[in-house]
Design an enzyme around this catalytic site. Structure first.
Site, PDB file in Angstrom:
ATOM      1  N   ARG A 384       0.827  -1.214   0.000  1.00 35.95           N
ATOM      2  CA  ARG A 384       0.000   0.000   0.000  1.00 35.95           C
ATOM      3  C   ARG A 384       0.860   1.262   0.000  1.00 35.95           C
ATOM      4  O   ARG A 384       0.583   2.216  -0.742  1.00 35.95           O
ATOM      5  CB  ARG A 384      -0.933  -0.009   1.211  1.00 35.95           C
ATOM      6  N   ARG A 498      -8.180   5.346  13.013  1.00 39.21           N
ATOM      7  CA  ARG A 498      -8.060   4.225  12.063  1.00 39.21           C
ATOM      8  C   ARG A 498      -8.500   2.920  12.716  1.00 39.21           C
ATOM      9  O   ARG A 498      -9.228   2.121  12.116  1.00 39.21           O
ATOM     10  CB  ARG A 498      -6.623   4.098  11.571  1.00 39.21           C
ATOM     11  N   ARG A 559      30.290 -19.955  24.251  1.00 38.89           N
ATOM     12  CA  ARG A 559      30.995 -21.230  24.179  1.00 38.89           C
ATOM     13  C   ARG A 559      31.634 -21.527  25.530  1.00 38.89           C
ATOM     14  O   ARG A 559      31.830 -20.632  26.360  1.00 38.89           O
ATOM     15  CB  ARG A 559      32.074 -21.189  23.095  1.00 38.89           C
ATOM     16  N   HIS A 560      31.953 -22.785  25.730  1.00 40.23           N
ATOM     17  CA  HIS A 560      32.704 -23.178  26.915  1.00 40.23           C
ATOM     18  C   HIS A 560      34.064 -22.488  26.929  1.00 40.23           C
ATOM     19  O   HIS A 560      34.551 -21.986  25.905  1.00 40.23           O
ATOM     20  CB  HIS A 560      32.915 -24.691  26.913  1.00 40.23           C
ATOM     21  N   ASN A 566      40.942 -27.656  22.239  1.00 43.40           N
ATOM     22  CA  ASN A 566      41.082 -26.392  21.510  1.00 43.40           C
ATOM     23  C   ASN A 566      42.549 -26.013  21.376  1.00 43.40           C
ATOM     24  O   ASN A 566      42.989 -25.574  20.306  1.00 43.40           O
ATOM     25  CB  ASN A 566      40.348 -25.269  22.249  1.00 43.40           C
ATOM     26  N   ARG A 611      33.462 -30.006  29.345  1.00 44.05           N
ATOM     27  CA  ARG A 611      34.012 -28.661  29.172  1.00 44.05           C
ATOM     28  C   ARG A 611      32.954 -27.579  29.379  1.00 44.05           C
ATOM     29  O   ARG A 611      33.283 -26.469  29.810  1.00 44.05           O
ATOM     30  CB  ARG A 611      34.680 -28.527  27.806  1.00 44.05           C
ATOM     31  N   GLU A 632      28.121 -30.967  21.300  1.00 40.07           N
ATOM     32  CA  GLU A 632      28.747 -30.554  20.049  1.00 40.07           C
ATOM     33  C   GLU A 632      28.380 -31.515  18.914  1.00 40.07           C
ATOM     34  O   GLU A 632      28.014 -32.671  19.149  1.00 40.07           O
ATOM     35  CB  GLU A 632      30.270 -30.501  20.236  1.00 40.07           C
ATOM     36  N   TYR A 654      37.537 -34.813   3.637  1.00 39.88           N
ATOM     37  CA  TYR A 654      37.940 -33.424   3.825  1.00 39.88           C
ATOM     38  C   TYR A 654      37.382 -32.549   2.698  1.00 39.88           C
ATOM     39  O   TYR A 654      36.833 -31.465   2.952  1.00 39.88           O
ATOM     40  CB  TYR A 654      39.465 -33.332   3.864  1.00 39.88           C
ATOM     41  N   GLU A 655      37.483 -33.022   1.462  1.00 39.95           N
ATOM     42  CA  GLU A 655      36.992 -32.252   0.320  1.00 39.95           C
ATOM     43  C   GLU A 655      35.470 -32.181   0.311  1.00 39.95           C
ATOM     44  O   GLU A 655      34.894 -31.145  -0.041  1.00 39.95           O
ATOM     45  CB  GLU A 655      37.514 -32.850  -0.991  1.00 39.95           C
ATOM     46  N   HIS A 698      28.613 -25.292  22.454  1.00 36.05           N
ATOM     47  CA  HIS A 698      29.756 -25.525  21.568  1.00 36.05           C
ATOM     48  C   HIS A 698      29.573 -24.746  20.264  1.00 36.05           C
ATOM     49  O   HIS A 698      28.490 -24.265  19.949  1.00 36.05           O
ATOM     50  CB  HIS A 698      29.896 -27.015  21.287  1.00 36.05           C
ATOM     51  N   LEU A 702      25.998 -23.474  18.819  1.00 39.57           N
ATOM     52  CA  LEU A 702      25.694 -22.056  18.993  1.00 39.57           C
ATOM     53  C   LEU A 702      25.542 -21.350  17.653  1.00 39.57           C
ATOM     54  O   LEU A 702      24.782 -20.386  17.530  1.00 39.57           O
ATOM     55  CB  LEU A 702      26.777 -21.388  19.831  1.00 39.57           C
TER      56      LEU A 702
END
Length: 745
Positions: A384, A498, A559-560, A566, A611, A632, A654-655, A698, A702
């Site tokens: 509108r 209105r 995160r933890h 890590n 953790r 996780e 991996y690819e 994790h 997250l």
């Protein structure tokens, strides 16, 4: 020079039979709190450790925590006498190389000879660097070795949090008074605020401004200078229809009739989804869905009948959500068994102004997109304003103004045509946001939808005068209808008139399939009525709406604290937190105490992994709840590996992960879509909660939770930045979702 600690060198004797059949497992550790450049502890020595005392072949020690390095190995039975020394050098180079002072170390049968509880290194000049040394030896059976003794030691040892119940509450502590310690927050918490991503909402946002840009009006070039969301669509109208993107970015999609496989498109593994695999000249943003596609259904040569019945081809490209588990199963069942129009769903809002329709529509849109359903929010008020301008007084909305009624019905029809056209191109769920307050208007919409989509009316009723008054004031402050009205009181009076005009002609929904939400937004109960509702997706919508409300409350995501994995770059596992992680846990407890000190109630949610539980440990005064759903992402056979190890030992995996992180599933593990599925109960409970919640989880989890609140496309979820030691505060309320970030370390 540091102070040396006593040497830990012990052996385990399991009898002559075990000694004869077992092998010696040795763990060497070095600790130093004075980090020295890029020098990394190494070990070298006689055969069979590395051989020939060649420093270029020395074995580097892995970082176990911030200040600890470790190397573990198994000694064959015929070489249980070892000569070795420690040295410092770069991880991938030989210069400089500093060998420890003193005689060689000897390990005979698991026993360290002499008393060498520290390692001394003479650096340039007279500087001496000292490391504490810990040596542990154990007799390992061949069965333990076959199962990987190191994995056994790290992953199957008793957890440090095993005795903590799933629901617990610790006494409130005086962490806030810990002045002078590293864990204290000596400044106001606002000092720790850091900028949020550019795509995040840091202030109130009027939900109607974030809805679908009208395509039918874009084709005719009808834009108002006052509508900032019109973007550049009309200058690009020849390229096709515009599609809203997060953060204000607009993508121009070509007309579907112009798309063909011959133009360079190739069919992807997702059934019925097409990807722009080759660069297209003259087309911008060819792949226009929000990162959603179809489940990986494999179609054999003998399944053509199935393909015809379910119609997963180009007629309905995105008719299946990008999903796993229940969502995919429900979508397949509806496709196979339901009538054609049920494959597309239109949620048509009904209600008087200032009843929370647009807010409810925005939340529902965000939820369905997050689940993987291609969903768009069409706001008739936006149409509108583009066609008739923003300077319309209350008389324009009067039931006694036939020209106003005709104009409003015209833009409603334009919005409905746009929504149906979008569904024909593959859209799944359209949210049609308008008052639709008369039976005549709703009959018009149902007639337009015949054979195209299934309509469910969603009526919002509110009898709380305080909530209505609050919504009216927000509407006048934020709506583009009053952007050119400098006098708030004049705008407030006009909107009240209105509203009275709408109340005179309002007819409650009694026809078709409908959901009535009666006083649900107050957060104090209310009713929800349903009529003629069936199917998986309508059922999920009802369940979601039952649990939504407008009560303002913060949700804190973090995160933890840094874990030992890590530090070492390993994924998965159930490792404890490092020294830095322990410091963050104390800072987090201090922060939570300050941020929530005025709240009557709050809760702390963690995963079941130690953790997160250890990170929540210092927080006192609030109940702590462990959720398995917050664990996780399951990395399957890759658990405990580094990405470099996956690249070297499993290059195909991996690819595959690199190409599509959203849909990639670890062997015997999970994909991001799997994580989203198991997080749906968490989202529902977060929507239902009326008190603050602190979620300690994790990275992958997250990312998925944050994407829901920030309304980020599915394909972006695996790439969302989620740094350690940072708190993301999500503020939920009547003005939508805003975020603020705090960096404590």
């Amino acid at each position: 020079m540091g102070t040396a600690a006593s040497t830990n060198a012990d052996t385990s004797s399991h009898g002559s039979e075990d000694h004869a059949g077992g092998q010696l497992y040795v763990s060497l550790k070095m600790e130093n709190y004075r980090l020295k450049g890029e020098l990394v502890p190494h070990v070298y020595g006689s055969a069979p450790l590395v051989g020939s005392w060649d420093s270029s072949k020395a074995l580097y020690m892995e970082r176990e925590s911030t200040f600890m390095w470790e190397l573990s190995f198994v000694v064959p039975p015929n070489h249980e006498t070892l000569d070795f020394k420690f040295l410092l050098k770069p991880k991938h180079g030989n210069v400089p190389c500093v060998v420890e002072e003193g005689p060689n170390r000897q390990l005979i049968g698991g026993t360290l000879q002499g008393d060498q509880d520290s390692a001394m290194f003479k650096l340039t000049g007279d500087e001496i660097l000292e490391y504490k040394v810990f040596i542990k030896a154990d007799r390992v059976s061949p069965f333990d070795l076959a199962a990987s003794w190191r994995a056994y030691q790290e992953n199957f040892q008793r957890s440090t949090v095993r005795g903590i119940p799933d629901v617990s509450i610790a006494a409130a502590t005086e962490v806030g008074n810990d002045i002078g310690s590293q864990a204290s927050l000596e400044l106001d918490i606002e000092h720790y605020v850091v900028p949020a991503p550019s795509s995040a909402n840091s202030g109130p946002v009027y939900a109607a401004n974030m809805t679908e840009t009208p395509r039918s009006l874009a084709r005719t070039g009808m834009f108002s200078r006052n509508d900032s969301s019109s973007g550049s669509s009309h200058s690009q109208k020849d390229l096709g229809a515009s599609v809203d993107r997060p953060g204000g970015m607009e993508v121009i999609a070509p007309e579907t009739a112009k798309l063909s496989l011959g133009s360079g498109l190739v069919e992807s593994k997702s059934v019925g989804t097409f990807s722009n695999m080759q660069k297209q000249e003259g087309h911008r943003g060819l792949f226009v869905d929000r990162g959603v596609g179809s489940p990986r259904l494999m179609k054999s040569s003998s399944s053509s009948a199935f393909a015809v019945d379910v119609k997963l081809g180009s007629e309905s490209k995105n008719s299946m959500p990008a999903a796993a588990g229940a969502v995919a199963a429900g979508a397949v069942a509806d496709q196979m068994l339901g009538p054609k129009e049920d494959r597309h769903l239109a949620i048509v809002l009904v209600g008087l102004p200032a009843r929370g329709k647009t807010f409810t529509a925005a939340k529902l849109t965000r939820y369905l997109r997050w689940l993987g359903h291609d969903t768009k929010h069409f706001n008739v008020g936006k149409y509108r304003r583009l066609k008739h301008g923003v300077n319309k007084t209350a008389d324009f909305f009067s039931g006694d103004n036939p020209e106003g009624i005709e104009a409003r019905n015209e833009v409603a029809a334009l919005a409905m045509e746009d929504m149906i056209s979008w569904m024909q191109e593959g859209g799944q769920v359209g949210i049609f946001d308008a008052t639709n307050s008369t039976r005549k208007r709703r009959n018009m919409l149902m007639k337009m939808a015949e054979g195209e989509c299934k309509i469910i009316f969603l009526e919002t009723l509110c009898n709380d005068r305080n909530i209505i008054e609050r919504n009216i004031r927000l509407k006048v402050q934020q709506s583009a209808d009053y952007a050119e009205e400098p006098d708030f009181e004049a705008g407030y009076h006009d909107f009240k008139v209105r509203l009275e005009n709408y109340e005179k002609v309002y007819e409650p929904v009694e026809e078709g399939s409908y959901i009535k939400m009666i006083d649900m937004v107050s957060g104090n109960g209310g009713q929800i009525q349903v009529n003629n509702i069936s199917g998986y997706l309508p059922g999920r919508i009802v369940f979601f709406l039952v649990n939504t409300h407008l009560t303002p409350r913060p949700i804190l995501l973090t995160r933890h604290g840094e874990s030992r994995y890590n530090v070492r770059g390993r994924i998965g596992g159930d490792s404890a937190i490092s020294d830095s992680g322990e410091l963050y846990a104390k800072k987090l407890a201090n922060f939570v105490e300050r941020r929530l000190k005025n709240e009557k109630a709050a809760s702390i949610w963690t995963s079941t992994l130690q953790r997160t539980i250890l990170t929540a440990g210092p927080i006192g005064g609030f109940p702590k709840i462990q959720w398995r759903a917050l664990d996780e992402i399951n990395s399957g056979v890759c658990d405990g590996m580094t990405y470099e190890e996956i690249k070297k030992n499993m290059p195909e995996e991996y690819e595959s992960r690199k190409k599509d992180k959203l849909r990639y599933r670890y062997p015997r593990g999970e994909s991001y879509l799997d994580v989203i599925q198991r997080l749906e109960p968490v989202i529902i409970e977060l929507e239902r909660q009326r008190a603050p919640v602190v979620v300690i989880s994790h990275q992958a989890v997250l990312r998925a939770l944050y994407a829901y609140f920030a309304d980020r496309p599915l394909k972006e979820i695996p790439h969302i930045e989620m740094p350690l030691h940072t708190i993301i505060e999500i503020q939920m309320g009547v003005t939508g979702v805003q975020e603020k970030r705090y960096k404590l370390m």
